[in-house]
Motif scaffolding. Structure first.
Motif, PDB file in Angstrom:
ATOM      1  N   GLN A  13       0.842  -1.183   0.000  1.00  0.00           N
ATOM      2  CA  GLN A  13       0.000   0.000   0.000  1.00  0.00           C
ATOM      3  C   GLN A  13       0.879   1.234   0.000  1.00  0.00           C
ATOM      4  O   GLN A  13       2.079   1.162   0.205  1.00  0.00           O
ATOM      5  CB  GLN A  13      -0.872   0.036   1.256  1.00  0.00           C
ATOM      6  CG  GLN A  13      -1.825  -1.097   1.393  1.00  0.00           C
ATOM      7  CD  GLN A  13      -2.649  -0.966   2.674  1.00  0.00           C
ATOM      8  OE1 GLN A  13      -2.602   0.036   3.360  1.00  0.00           O
ATOM      9  NE2 GLN A  13      -3.396  -1.987   2.974  1.00  0.00           N
ATOM     10  N   ASP A  14       0.230   2.381  -0.186  1.00  0.00           N
ATOM     11  CA  ASP A  14       0.936   3.640  -0.033  1.00  0.00           C
ATOM     12  C   ASP A  14       1.194   3.875   1.444  1.00  0.00           C
ATOM     13  O   ASP A  14       0.448   3.384   2.294  1.00  0.00           O
ATOM     14  CB  ASP A  14       0.091   4.785  -0.587  1.00  0.00           C
ATOM     15  CG  ASP A  14      -0.057   4.706  -2.096  1.00  0.00           C
ATOM     16  OD1 ASP A  14       0.878   4.204  -2.749  1.00  0.00           O
ATOM     17  OD2 ASP A  14      -1.093   5.145  -2.608  1.00  0.00           O
ATOM     18  N   PRO A  15       2.246   4.639   1.765  1.00  0.00           N
ATOM     19  CA  PRO A  15       2.493   4.958   3.172  1.00  0.00           C
ATOM     20  C   PRO A  15       1.314   5.718   3.766  1.00  0.00           C
ATOM     21  O   PRO A  15       0.538   6.343   3.040  1.00  0.00           O
ATOM     22  CB  PRO A  15       3.727   5.859   3.121  1.00  0.00           C
ATOM     23  CG  PRO A  15       4.341   5.616   1.798  1.00  0.00           C
ATOM     24  CD  PRO A  15       3.236   5.198   0.877  1.00  0.00           C
ATOM     25  N   PRO A  16       1.179   5.681   5.091  1.00  0.00           N
ATOM     26  CA  PRO A  16       0.090   6.427   5.715  1.00  0.00           C
ATOM     27  C   PRO A  16       0.338   7.924   5.568  1.00  0.00           C
ATOM     28  O   PRO A  16       1.480   8.355   5.398  1.00  0.00           O
ATOM     29  CB  PRO A  16       0.165   6.001   7.184  1.00  0.00           C
ATOM     30  CG  PRO A  16       1.580   5.599   7.386  1.00  0.00           C
ATOM     31  CD  PRO A  16       2.025   5.018   6.072  1.00  0.00           C
ATOM     32  N   PRO A  17      -0.721   8.720   5.639  1.00  0.00           N
ATOM     33  CA  PRO A  17      -0.513  10.163   5.544  1.00  0.00           C
ATOM     34  C   PRO A  17       0.234  10.689   6.766  1.00  0.00           C
ATOM     35  O   PRO A  17       0.091  10.156   7.863  1.00  0.00           O
ATOM     36  CB  PRO A  17      -1.943  10.726   5.492  1.00  0.00           C
ATOM     37  CG  PRO A  17      -2.793   9.660   6.090  1.00  0.00           C
ATOM     38  CD  PRO A  17      -2.114   8.359   5.820  1.00  0.00           C
ATOM     39  N   VAL A  18       1.047  11.710   6.533  1.00  0.00           N
ATOM     40  CA  VAL A  18       1.736  12.372   7.638  1.00  0.00           C
ATOM     41  C   VAL A  18       0.672  13.061   8.485  1.00  0.00           C
ATOM     42  O   VAL A  18      -0.245  13.695   7.944  1.00  0.00           O
ATOM     43  CB  VAL A  18       2.764  13.389   7.095  1.00  0.00           C
ATOM     44  CG1 VAL A  18       3.389  14.193   8.217  1.00  0.00           C
ATOM     45  CG2 VAL A  18       3.821  12.676   6.281  1.00  0.00           C
ATOM     46  N   PRO A  77      12.042  11.793   3.291  1.00  0.00           N
ATOM     47  CA  PRO A  77      11.152  12.847   3.795  1.00  0.00           C
ATOM     48  C   PRO A  77       9.754  12.636   3.235  1.00  0.00           C
ATOM     49  O   PRO A  77       9.625  12.078   2.142  1.00  0.00           O
ATOM     50  CB  PRO A  77      11.761  14.141   3.238  1.00  0.00           C
ATOM     51  CG  PRO A  77      13.169  13.769   2.866  1.00  0.00           C
ATOM     52  CD  PRO A  77      13.153  12.313   2.525  1.00  0.00           C
ATOM     53  N   PRO A  78       8.743  13.045   3.917  1.00  0.00           N
ATOM     54  CA  PRO A  78       8.734  13.751   5.194  1.00  0.00           C
ATOM     55  C   PRO A  78       8.767  12.809   6.404  1.00  0.00           C
ATOM     56  O   PRO A  78       8.820  13.266   7.537  1.00  0.00           O
ATOM     57  CB  PRO A  78       7.410  14.503   5.162  1.00  0.00           C
ATOM     58  CG  PRO A  78       6.505  13.584   4.402  1.00  0.00           C
ATOM     59  CD  PRO A  78       7.385  12.930   3.356  1.00  0.00           C
ATOM     60  N   TYR A  79       8.748  11.506   6.174  1.00  0.00           N
ATOM     61  CA  TYR A  79       8.647  10.545   7.279  1.00  0.00           C
ATOM     62  C   TYR A  79       9.902  10.507   8.139  1.00  0.00           C
ATOM     63  O   TYR A  79       9.822  10.330   9.349  1.00  0.00           O
ATOM     64  CB  TYR A  79       8.333   9.149   6.731  1.00  0.00           C
ATOM     65  CG  TYR A  79       7.045   9.133   5.959  1.00  0.00           C
ATOM     66  CD1 TYR A  79       5.825   9.039   6.619  1.00  0.00           C
ATOM     67  CD2 TYR A  79       7.039   9.256   4.576  1.00  0.00           C
ATOM     68  CE1 TYR A  79       4.636   9.049   5.919  1.00  0.00           C
ATOM     69  CE2 TYR A  79       5.849   9.277   3.871  1.00  0.00           C
ATOM     70  CZ  TYR A  79       4.650   9.179   4.538  1.00  0.00           C
ATOM     71  OH  TYR A  79       3.474   9.208   3.855  1.00  0.00           O
ATOM     72  N   LEU A  80      11.050  10.671   7.536  1.00  0.00           N
ATOM     73  CA  LEU A  80      12.330  10.578   8.220  1.00  0.00           C
ATOM     74  C   LEU A  80      12.407  11.483   9.456  1.00  0.00           C
ATOM     75  O   LEU A  80      12.967  11.100  10.478  1.00  0.00           O
ATOM     76  CB  LEU A  80      13.445  10.924   7.232  1.00  0.00           C
ATOM     77  CG  LEU A  80      14.880  10.881   7.712  1.00  0.00           C
ATOM     78  CD1 LEU A  80      15.228   9.485   8.195  1.00  0.00           C
ATOM     79  CD2 LEU A  80      15.809  11.296   6.592  1.00  0.00           C
ATOM     80  N   GLN A  81      11.812  12.650   9.384  1.00  0.00           N
ATOM     81  CA  GLN A  81      11.911  13.611  10.487  1.00  0.00           C
ATOM     82  C   GLN A  81      11.229  13.143  11.771  1.00  0.00           C
ATOM     83  O   GLN A  81      11.484  13.671  12.842  1.00  0.00           O
ATOM     84  CB  GLN A  81      11.343  14.956  10.065  1.00  0.00           C
ATOM     85  CG  GLN A  81       9.833  14.944   9.893  1.00  0.00           C
ATOM     86  CD  GLN A  81       9.301  16.278   9.414  1.00  0.00           C
ATOM     87  OE1 GLN A  81       9.994  17.287   9.444  1.00  0.00           O
ATOM     88  NE2 GLN A  81       8.069  16.276   8.956  1.00  0.00           N
ATOM     89  N   TYR A  82      10.381  12.151  11.694  1.00  0.00           N
ATOM     90  CA  TYR A  82       9.646  11.690  12.873  1.00  0.00           C
ATOM     91  C   TYR A  82      10.394  10.619  13.667  1.00  0.00           C
ATOM     92  O   TYR A  82       9.986  10.272  14.773  1.00  0.00           O
ATOM     93  CB  TYR A  82       8.271  11.154  12.459  1.00  0.00           C
ATOM     94  CG  TYR A  82       7.379  12.241  11.938  1.00  0.00           C
ATOM     95  CD1 TYR A  82       6.651  13.052  12.804  1.00  0.00           C
ATOM     96  CD2 TYR A  82       7.291  12.495  10.571  1.00  0.00           C
ATOM     97  CE1 TYR A  82       5.854  14.077  12.332  1.00  0.00           C
ATOM     98  CE2 TYR A  82       6.488  13.513  10.089  1.00  0.00           C
ATOM     99  CZ  TYR A  82       5.779  14.302  10.974  1.00  0.00           C
ATOM    100  OH  TYR A  82       4.993  15.316  10.488  1.00  0.00           O
TER     101      TYR A  82
END
Length: 129
Positions: A13-18, A77-82
């Motif tokens: 699936q696609d990644p979850p929304p930020v 990004p943008p997931y990496l920042q979390y």
């Protein structure tokens, strides 16, 4: 369209929304898919946890290995920042893509060596900071 959580039997699936203030993402056990996947990726930074997964044969399951591949979106990004400790988590996620490593992590010696190296790296980082 609501996103469903990835499970061992799920297809890609696609990644979850930020997350944002207006997010209406469904909750599973009180947490969003984003939160659950973030917590799991961060747990991969612990070699003893990865050894546990290997000892329970999760790392031999093709669907679970596909799930680990799916989680590669956390490297961008943008997931990496979390991610709190991206170096250890993302390196382990990378190593878990290699079949030989998935077998070798069963070794208590390798697990101990990874824990020791992680502690040394943390000490060095604090000295430099």
């Amino acid at each position: 369209m609501a996103s469903e959580p990835m499970s061992v039997g799920s297809s890609a699936q696609d990644p979850p929304p930020v997350p944002d203030a207006t997010s209406q993402e469904p909750k599973y056990g009180g947490h969003t898919r984003f939160e659950l996947e973030l917590e799991f990726v961060q747990a991969l930074g612990n070699p003893e946890y990865v050894n546990y997964l290997a000892s329970r044969k999760f790392l031999q399951n093709p669907a679970f290995v596909a799930y680990l591949d799916y989680l590669q979106y956390w490297t961008r990004p943008p997931y990496l920042q979390y991610i709190t400790y991206p170096t250890s988590c993302l390196k382990m996620l990378e190593l878990l893509q290699v079949e030989r490593f998935r077998k070798d992590i069963l070794s208590p010696n390798l697990t101990h060596a990874l824990v020791t190296e992680g502690m040394k790296a943390a000490v060095e980082w604090h000295r430099e900071g």
